[in-house]
Every structure is written in C-alpha cells, then in structure tokens.
Design a protein around this motif. Structure first.
Motif, PDB file in Angstrom:
ATOM      1  N   LEU A   1       0.842  -1.185   0.000  1.00 14.16           N
ATOM      2  CA  LEU A   1       0.000   0.000   0.000  1.00 14.16           C
ATOM      3  C   LEU A   1       0.881   1.240   0.000  1.00 14.16           C
ATOM      4  O   LEU A   1       1.951   1.257   0.605  1.00 14.16           O
ATOM      5  CB  LEU A   1      -0.922   0.010   1.219  1.00 14.16           C
ATOM      6  N   HIS A   2       0.422   2.278  -0.684  1.00 11.19           N
ATOM      7  CA  HIS A   2       1.209   3.495  -0.824  1.00 11.19           C
ATOM      8  C   HIS A   2       0.469   4.665  -0.194  1.00 11.19           C
ATOM      9  O   HIS A   2      -0.721   4.863  -0.444  1.00 11.19           O
ATOM     10  CB  HIS A   2       1.492   3.770  -2.296  1.00 11.19           C
ATOM     11  N   GLU A   3       1.168   5.432   0.586  1.00 14.93           N
ATOM     12  CA  GLU A   3       0.562   6.565   1.273  1.00 14.93           C
ATOM     13  C   GLU A   3       0.338   7.719   0.305  1.00 14.93           C
ATOM     14  O   GLU A   3       1.263   8.200  -0.340  1.00 14.93           O
ATOM     15  CB  GLU A   3       1.458   7.010   2.428  1.00 14.93           C
ATOM     16  N   HIS A   4      -0.903   8.177   0.226  1.00 16.84           N
ATOM     17  CA  HIS A   4      -1.234   9.319  -0.620  1.00 16.84           C
ATOM     18  C   HIS A   4      -1.412  10.589   0.209  1.00 16.84           C
ATOM     19  O   HIS A   4      -1.095  11.677  -0.245  1.00 16.84           O
ATOM     20  CB  HIS A   4      -2.500   9.026  -1.418  1.00 16.84           C
ATOM     21  N   TYR A   5      -1.979  10.449   1.394  1.00 15.48           N
ATOM     22  CA  TYR A   5      -2.178  11.603   2.276  1.00 15.48           C
ATOM     23  C   TYR A   5      -1.924  11.194   3.722  1.00 15.48           C
ATOM     24  O   TYR A   5      -2.191  10.049   4.112  1.00 15.48           O
ATOM     25  CB  TYR A   5      -3.612  12.132   2.164  1.00 15.48           C
TER      26      TYR A   5
ATOM     27  N   ALA B   1     -13.667   4.968  -0.270  1.00 18.48           N
ATOM     28  CA  ALA B   1     -12.300   4.593   0.095  1.00 18.48           C
ATOM     29  C   ALA B   1     -12.288   3.843   1.423  1.00 18.48           C
ATOM     30  O   ALA B   1     -11.573   2.859   1.599  1.00 18.48           O
ATOM     31  CB  ALA B   1     -11.409   5.828   0.170  1.00 18.48           C
ATOM     32  N   ALA B   2     -13.103   4.305   2.369  1.00 22.40           N
ATOM     33  CA  ALA B   2     -13.183   3.634   3.670  1.00 22.40           C
ATOM     34  C   ALA B   2     -13.763   2.230   3.506  1.00 22.40           C
ATOM     35  O   ALA B   2     -13.261   1.264   4.104  1.00 22.40           O
ATOM     36  CB  ALA B   2     -14.029   4.458   4.632  1.00 22.40           C
ATOM     37  N   ASP B   3     -14.802   2.091   2.691  1.00 23.60           N
ATOM     38  CA  ASP B   3     -15.396   0.773   2.446  1.00 23.60           C
ATOM     39  C   ASP B   3     -14.383  -0.186   1.834  1.00 23.60           C
ATOM     40  O   ASP B   3     -14.425  -1.391   2.072  1.00 23.60           O
ATOM     41  CB  ASP B   3     -16.606   0.896   1.514  1.00 23.60           C
ATOM     42  N   ALA B   4     -13.476   0.355   1.020  1.00 23.91           N
ATOM     43  CA  ALA B   4     -12.466  -0.470   0.355  1.00 23.91           C
ATOM     44  C   ALA B   4     -11.257  -0.747   1.245  1.00 23.91           C
ATOM     45  O   ALA B   4     -10.336  -1.459   0.847  1.00 23.91           O
ATOM     46  CB  ALA B   4     -12.002   0.211  -0.937  1.00 23.91           C
ATOM     47  N   GLY B   5     -11.250  -0.195   2.462  1.00 18.90           N
ATOM     48  CA  GLY B   5     -10.133  -0.431   3.376  1.00 18.90           C
ATOM     49  C   GLY B   5      -8.934   0.445   3.118  1.00 18.90           C
ATOM     50  O   GLY B   5      -7.808   0.083   3.473  1.00 18.90           O
ATOM     51  N   ASN B   6      -9.163   1.627   2.534  1.00 17.01           N
ATOM     52  CA  ASN B   6      -8.050   2.500   2.181  1.00 17.01           C
ATOM     53  C   ASN B   6      -7.842   3.669   3.141  1.00 17.01           C
ATOM     54  O   ASN B   6      -6.901   4.443   2.977  1.00 17.01           O
ATOM     55  CB  ASN B   6      -8.253   3.061   0.759  1.00 17.01           C
TER      56      ASN B   6
ATOM     57  N   MET C   1      -3.275   3.728  -0.833  1.00 16.58           N
ATOM     58  CA  MET C   1      -3.766   3.152  -2.080  1.00 16.58           C
ATOM     59  C   MET C   1      -2.829   2.037  -2.551  1.00 16.58           C
ATOM     60  O   MET C   1      -1.683   1.943  -2.109  1.00 16.58           O
ATOM     61  CB  MET C   1      -3.871   4.224  -3.171  1.00 16.58           C
ATOM     62  N   GLU C   2      -3.326   1.224  -3.482  1.00 13.07           N
ATOM     63  CA  GLU C   2      -2.558   0.080  -3.963  1.00 13.07           C
ATOM     64  C   GLU C   2      -1.551   0.466  -5.044  1.00 13.07           C
ATOM     65  O   GLU C   2      -0.784  -0.363  -5.500  1.00 13.07           O
ATOM     66  CB  GLU C   2      -3.497  -1.002  -4.492  1.00 13.07           C
ATOM     67  N   ARG C   3      -1.581   1.712  -5.456  1.00 12.50           N
ATOM     68  CA  ARG C   3      -0.617   2.188  -6.433  1.00 12.50           C
ATOM     69  C   ARG C   3      -0.009   3.497  -5.943  1.00 12.50           C
ATOM     70  O   ARG C   3      -0.645   4.237  -5.190  1.00 12.50           O
ATOM     71  CB  ARG C   3      -1.282   2.423  -7.796  1.00 12.50           C
ATOM     72  N   PRO C   4       1.195   3.805  -6.374  1.00  9.82           N
ATOM     73  CA  PRO C   4       1.785   5.094  -6.019  1.00  9.82           C
ATOM     74  C   PRO C   4       0.967   6.228  -6.632  1.00  9.82           C
ATOM     75  O   PRO C   4       0.166   6.018  -7.543  1.00  9.82           O
ATOM     76  CB  PRO C   4       3.191   5.038  -6.644  1.00  9.82           C
ATOM     77  N   ARG C   5       1.170   7.438  -6.159  1.00 11.91           N
ATOM     78  CA  ARG C   5       0.526   8.595  -6.766  1.00 11.91           C
ATOM     79  C   ARG C   5       0.939   8.684  -8.228  1.00 11.91           C
ATOM     80  O   ARG C   5       2.014   8.244  -8.617  1.00 11.91           O
ATOM     81  CB  ARG C   5       0.929   9.866  -6.014  1.00 11.91           C
TER      82      ARG C   5
ATOM     83  N   GLU D   1     -21.166 -15.645  -2.677  1.00 12.42           N
ATOM     84  CA  GLU D   1     -21.445 -14.245  -2.383  1.00 12.42           C
ATOM     85  C   GLU D   1     -20.817 -13.894  -1.046  1.00 12.42           C
ATOM     86  O   GLU D   1     -20.831 -14.685  -0.113  1.00 12.42           O
ATOM     87  CB  GLU D   1     -22.953 -13.989  -2.331  1.00 12.42           C
ATOM     88  N   GLY D   2     -20.280 -12.719  -0.946  1.00 13.93           N
ATOM     89  CA  GLY D   2     -19.673 -12.276   0.309  1.00 13.93           C
ATOM     90  C   GLY D   2     -18.819 -11.043   0.064  1.00 13.93           C
ATOM     91  O   GLY D   2     -18.018 -11.019  -0.866  1.00 13.93           O
ATOM     92  N   ASN D   3     -19.027 -10.010   0.874  1.00 12.81           N
ATOM     93  CA  ASN D   3     -18.246  -8.790   0.732  1.00 12.81           C
ATOM     94  C   ASN D   3     -16.758  -9.081   0.854  1.00 12.81           C
ATOM     95  O   ASN D   3     -16.336  -9.871   1.706  1.00 12.81           O
ATOM     96  CB  ASN D   3     -18.639  -7.783   1.808  1.00 12.81           C
ATOM     97  N   ILE D   4     -15.982  -8.438   0.009  1.00 12.37           N
ATOM     98  CA  ILE D   4     -14.533  -8.594   0.056  1.00 12.37           C
ATOM     99  C   ILE D   4     -13.897  -7.267   0.459  1.00 12.37           C
ATOM    100  O   ILE D   4     -14.223  -6.219  -0.102  1.00 12.37           O
ATOM    101  CB  ILE D   4     -13.975  -9.056  -1.308  1.00 12.37           C
ATOM    102  N   GLY D   5     -13.021  -7.326   1.430  1.00 11.63           N
ATOM    103  CA  GLY D   5     -12.304  -6.137   1.886  1.00 11.63           C
ATOM    104  C   GLY D   5     -10.934  -6.522   2.392  1.00 11.63           C
ATOM    105  O   GLY D   5     -10.622  -7.706   2.567  1.00 11.63           O
ATOM    106  N   ARG D   6     -10.127  -5.521   2.653  1.00 12.28           N
ATOM    107  CA  ARG D   6      -8.778  -5.782   3.150  1.00 12.28           C
ATOM    108  C   ARG D   6      -8.836  -6.337   4.569  1.00 12.28           C
ATOM    109  O   ARG D   6      -9.604  -5.861   5.405  1.00 12.28           O
ATOM    110  CB  ARG D   6      -7.941  -4.499   3.109  1.00 12.28           C
ATOM    111  N   SER D   7      -8.025  -7.350   4.833  1.00 13.50           N
ATOM    112  CA  SER D   7      -7.993  -7.975   6.145  1.00 13.50           C
ATOM    113  C   SER D   7      -7.619  -6.958   7.212  1.00 13.50           C
ATOM    114  O   SER D   7      -6.735  -6.118   7.018  1.00 13.50           O
ATOM    115  CB  SER D   7      -6.985  -9.130   6.156  1.00 13.50           C
TER     116      SER D   7
END
Length: 360
Positions: free
Chosen positions: A28-32, A64-69, A93-97, A216-222
């Motif tokens: 994960l890459h820090e954006h802010y 973003a919060a729902d996605a675990g970011n 985020m999963e990519r650099p800025r 079926e099942g919501n997927i998010g970051r552990s």
C-alpha cells in the motif's frame, strides 16, 4: 488530480476493474497523511478528510473507507470513525501517486486483436501490470506506453486511456486496453453494469462437492494482514462480490474449475475460493503453496513439489473476455488457451490420477 488519485477505489465504474487486484505484492502506498490537532473535536473521518483534501467529495472518501483504504493510527477504519486529538489519519492506495513517470519500453506483447480504438492482450504470467513498489519499470503499462507512443493524444499517465481492468502479476490471460477516452468510458460502463463477459480457469485444492455454485460475500482488506483480502459475510465492511463457478474436471486432490465474475474485486476468485475451502493451487498469498489435500507419503509430497515447480504461481488464467465494441456495436468475444505452465500442471495431475487408479 485529486479525483484521479481516488479512482482506483471504484473497481468497475471508472474502468479500473480490479479482478484480482493489481496490487503487485499487496504493497500500500501513502497518498495523504494528517495528524489531528491536540484540540481536535470529535468528527467523522469522512468529514475530516473532506475538509482537508481539496476537491474530493465525501462520497469518494466513504468509498475509500469501504475499500479499506482509510487508516487511523495504522488501522483501517469505516467512514463513521470519530477522529480524536493526535490521531494520525492516512489514505493508502494500492498504487503510487500518479506523479510517477511512465517510461515507454519495448516489451514483447501477445496482442490477439487490435484496431484504432482498443487492443486485447494475452498477458503472460509474471508480467506486472502497473508500476509500483519494487516494479517501477518492465510492466505492462510501460509496454503499452511504447506500443501507443505515436497515437495522437495518448498520455500513459492519463487515467482516461490504457487499462480498462487489471489482473495480478501471476495471473495469465486476457486484458482489454483502450486507446481513447470514449472507448475507455464505454468499456468501463460495461464492466460496471456487468454486461461484459469474464471467465477464468483455476486449479483449486480439494474435491469441490457441487458441480456448480455461486459465492457471495463482501470482500475487503484484512484487518489483521494488509496484504490479504478476506470475505466479510456479514456487516457492511468491504464491497459486494459475486463469483459463479463450475467444475470442469476432478483430478483427485485438486479440481479444475471455471469461474465467471459478476463483480471485480481485488483477489476476488482467490479469496472466494478460499472462503469455500478450495484455495487456489500454489497461491502463496493465501496458503495454496502448502500441501492442503492428499496423503503423507514422501512420493506424493515430492509429486506436489514438482507441480509447484512446473507452475510457480497461483493456477489462475483469464480465459474468456467479451464486450460490445464501443464504436461498431459489434459483440466481441475472445478466448485464450491455458498458459503453458498450467497445461503442464493439469496434465501432470491427470497422469498422477491415472497412475494411482491403475495401481489401486
């Protein structure tokens, strides 16, 4: 620019459909980063970030919060988290800025279709899709930049061009690339509205009991391991995900399955199959590189190790890709034969089962 930074959290709608998540190692890459003042009054984190990031909508923050970011003190939080004094709030985020420079590189591509609007690529296993931590060059995006460098208006750093969806570094198979803004918008809409066709072939551990099924099942970051995605069967954490599967061939302690996606979430097939007890063969991220089924005999253990060596990655291949051509309206359907390492892997299991049955 700010909206572009957040676009990768909208898996389908912006065209950054992340079938298995091109996170390239899960980094994960820090954006802010913001540190709440000592006198900070309690305030929802989505409102706090909307106040601190210029040009971003509150809805984007909530997604973003729902996605675990969204993290507070290194822990992912939901959008209703109340920021307290001295809290460290980060957007990861999963990519650099996007400030990184995309250098065109003459990397061979297996292009199975191309016209003025798009091209369909059969990606080899081991090719990183997007530049990121540890893989700044030598990626599919660098190769696309070289291929399209003379296309009028093309800018490899412009999110309106190029990748419409992504697959993991170690997943082989089909990807569609947009050469212009209209094409990407049209294709992204098809992915979002689930009118595109995407089927994958996977070899999984264990005998899948049912001939077909729906997961079926919501997927998010552990919440325990940032490098993994998990299924949240209850609650509102993560994003809704649906995978349909069908057994293709039973091979003793493993099963060859066909998976059809209704959604595109990070590591979706890998996570969903593990969730029902059938981890992908040799999927190191999710424990599939261990011997999960079979005997304790040394000969069998050596056989499995030989299989791991033949296919040194998760056994997953994006075989079918279908969509409507944005300009012509034609139904386009492409199929890619299994990558050679998976062909050899399946043949080896067939040989093992035939030998076992003969000797029993």
């Amino acid at each position: 620019m700010t909206e572009d930074i957040f676009e990768e959290i909208d898996d389908d709608i912006v065209g950054e459909e992340i079938e298995q998540g091109d996170s390239e190692g899960g980094e994960l890459h820090e954006h802010y980063r913001f540190v709440a003042d000592k006198g900070q009054s309690l305030i929802r984190v989505d409102k706090y970030l909307t106040m601190h990031i210029v040009g971003i909508s509150r809805n984007r923050i909530q997604q973003a919060a729902d996605a675990g970011n969204i993290f507070v003190n290194d822990t992912p939080v939901k959008s209703n988290y109340k920021v307290k004094p001295n809290d460290v709030v980060t957007v990861m985020m999963e990519r650099p800025r996007r400030e990184l420079e995309i250098i065109p590189e003459d990397i061979p591509l297996d292009i199975i279709y191309e016209d003025d609007d798009l091209m369909v690529i059969n990606k080899q296993p081991g090719l990183v899709v997007h530049p990121g931590f540890g893989n700044w060059q030598g990626t599919l995006v660098n190769a696309i930049a070289f291929r399209l460098k003379d296309t009028p208006g093309y800018d490899p750093k412009d999110p309106r061009f190029g990748l419409v969806h992504r697959i993991d570094k170690d997943t082989s198979g089909l990807l569609v690339i947009a050469k212009n803004e209209l094409t990407k918008a049209h294709l992204a809409s098809q992915f979002f509205h689930k009118t595109s066709k995407r089927e994958y072939i996977a070899l999984v551990w264990g005998q899948v009991a049912e001939d077909s099924g729906r997961i079926e099942g919501n997927i998010g970051r552990s919440l325990k391991d940032r490098l993994q995605m998990v299924v949240f069967p209850e609650g509102d954490y993560g994003k809704a995900a649906v995978t349909n599967y069908e057994v293709v061939e039973r091979l003793g302690y493993v099963t060859l399955v066909r998976c059809r996606l209704e959604t595109g979430r990070t590591h979706q097939i890998r996570v969903h199959m593990k969730y029902i007890g059938h981890t992908l063969f040799n999927d190191a991220r999710y424990g599939g590189n261990e011997i999960l089924k079979g005997t304790r005999f040394t000969k069998y253990k050596q056989f499995v190790q030989n299989c791991f060596a033949i296919c040194p990655r998760q056994a997953l291949h994006a075989r079918t890709l279908g969509f409507v051509h944005p300009r012509t309206g034609e139904e386009m359907l492409f199929e890619s034969p299994l990558a050679e390492d998976m062909v050899q892997l399946v043949d080896k299991w067939r040989g093992y089962i035939a030998s076992r049955d003969t000797n029993s």
